[in-house]
Design a protein around this motif. Structure first.
Motif, short mmCIF file in Angstrom:
data_model
loop_
_atom_site.label_atom_id
_atom_site.label_comp_id
_atom_site.label_asym_id
_atom_site.label_seq_id
_atom_site.Cartn_x
_atom_site.Cartn_y
_atom_site.Cartn_z
N ARG A 1 55.32 35.52 38.29
CA ARG A 1 54.69 36.74 38.82
C ARG A 1 53.23 36.84 38.40
O ARG A 1 52.38 37.27 39.17
CB ARG A 1 55.45 37.98 38.37
N GLN A 2 52.94 36.44 37.19
CA GLN A 2 51.55 36.46 36.73
C GLN A 2 50.70 35.53 37.60
O GLN A 2 49.57 35.88 37.96
CB GLN A 2 51.47 36.02 35.27
N GLN A 3 51.24 34.37 37.95
CA GLN A 3 50.51 33.43 38.79
C GLN A 3 50.27 34.03 40.18
O GLN A 3 49.19 33.87 40.75
CB GLN A 3 51.28 32.10 38.90
N LYS A 4 51.26 34.74 40.73
CA LYS A 4 51.09 35.39 42.04
C LYS A 4 49.97 36.43 41.98
O LYS A 4 49.14 36.52 42.89
CB LYS A 4 52.39 36.07 42.48
N VAL A 5 49.95 37.23 40.93
CA VAL A 5 48.91 38.24 40.78
C VAL A 5 47.54 37.56 40.65
O VAL A 5 46.57 37.98 41.29
CB VAL A 5 49.19 39.14 39.55
N ASN B 1 46.64 34.58 41.75
CA ASN B 1 46.28 33.98 43.04
C ASN B 1 45.79 35.05 44.02
O ASN B 1 44.82 34.83 44.75
CB ASN B 1 47.47 33.22 43.64
N PHE B 2 46.46 36.19 44.04
CA PHE B 2 46.05 37.28 44.91
C PHE B 2 44.65 37.77 44.54
O PHE B 2 43.79 37.94 45.40
CB PHE B 2 47.05 38.44 44.85
N SER C 1 42.03 35.26 45.56
CA SER C 1 41.85 35.27 47.01
C SER C 1 40.99 36.45 47.44
O SER C 1 40.08 36.32 48.29
CB SER C 1 43.22 35.34 47.69
N GLU C 2 41.24 37.62 46.86
CA GLU C 2 40.45 38.81 47.17
C GLU C 2 38.99 38.63 46.75
O GLU C 2 38.07 39.02 47.47
CB GLU C 2 41.04 40.05 46.50
N LEU C 3 38.76 38.03 45.60
CA LEU C 3 37.40 37.80 45.12
C LEU C 3 36.67 36.82 46.04
O LEU C 3 35.51 37.04 46.38
CB LEU C 3 37.43 37.26 43.69
#
Length: 132
Positions: A3-7, A9-10, A13-15
């Motif tokens: 879950r930490q990796q998903k956060v 990555n998100f 991506s936003e940056l």
């Protein structure tokens, strides 16, 4: 950890998207309200300019123009009925649809806003026609 990796990555991506948008953002020479005129934002006369870029502030011209958009206008002193323009009103600047019948009205595209009716006592001028 997954879950930490998903956060992460998100967020990354936003940056990346934010950086891309900032790089693509055009330069602008001033701001215009899409609502009540922004005082102190009246642009200097652009003598000889073919177009002027302005940053839009507000939502009164949605759905065609949104807060944060960059618009281009062509400096000119007159508009036809129904054209969208940039106007100086009592020391401020705004973008609206122009209507001249028995009076001069500046109309919002967003129906939750009332028209600005120009009175003889108002300091009013047409700055130009919005072309994008």
């Amino acid at each position: 950890e997954m879950r930490q990796q998903k956060v992460y990555n998100f967020a990354e991506s936003e940056l990346e998207e934010q950086r891309y948008l900032e790089e693509q953002h055009e330069e602008y020479q001033g701001q215009t309200a899409a609502g009540a005129p922004i005082e102190g934002q009246q642009p200097i006369p652009f003598v000889g300019a073919k177009t002027v870029n302005l940053l839009v502030n507000g939502d009164s011209m949605e759905p065609e123009f949104y807060d944060g958009d960059i618009i281009k206008y062509h400096p000119q002193p007159e508009l036809e009925n129904g054209e969208i323009g940039v106007f100086a009103v009592n020391g401020g600047i705004t973008m609206k649809k122009f209507r001249r019948n028995s009076d001069v009205r500046l109309e919002s595209l967003n129906k939750k806003y009332e028209d600005i009716i120009i009175k003889e006592t108002d300091d009013f001028s047409i700055l130009g026609k919005v072309i994008i």
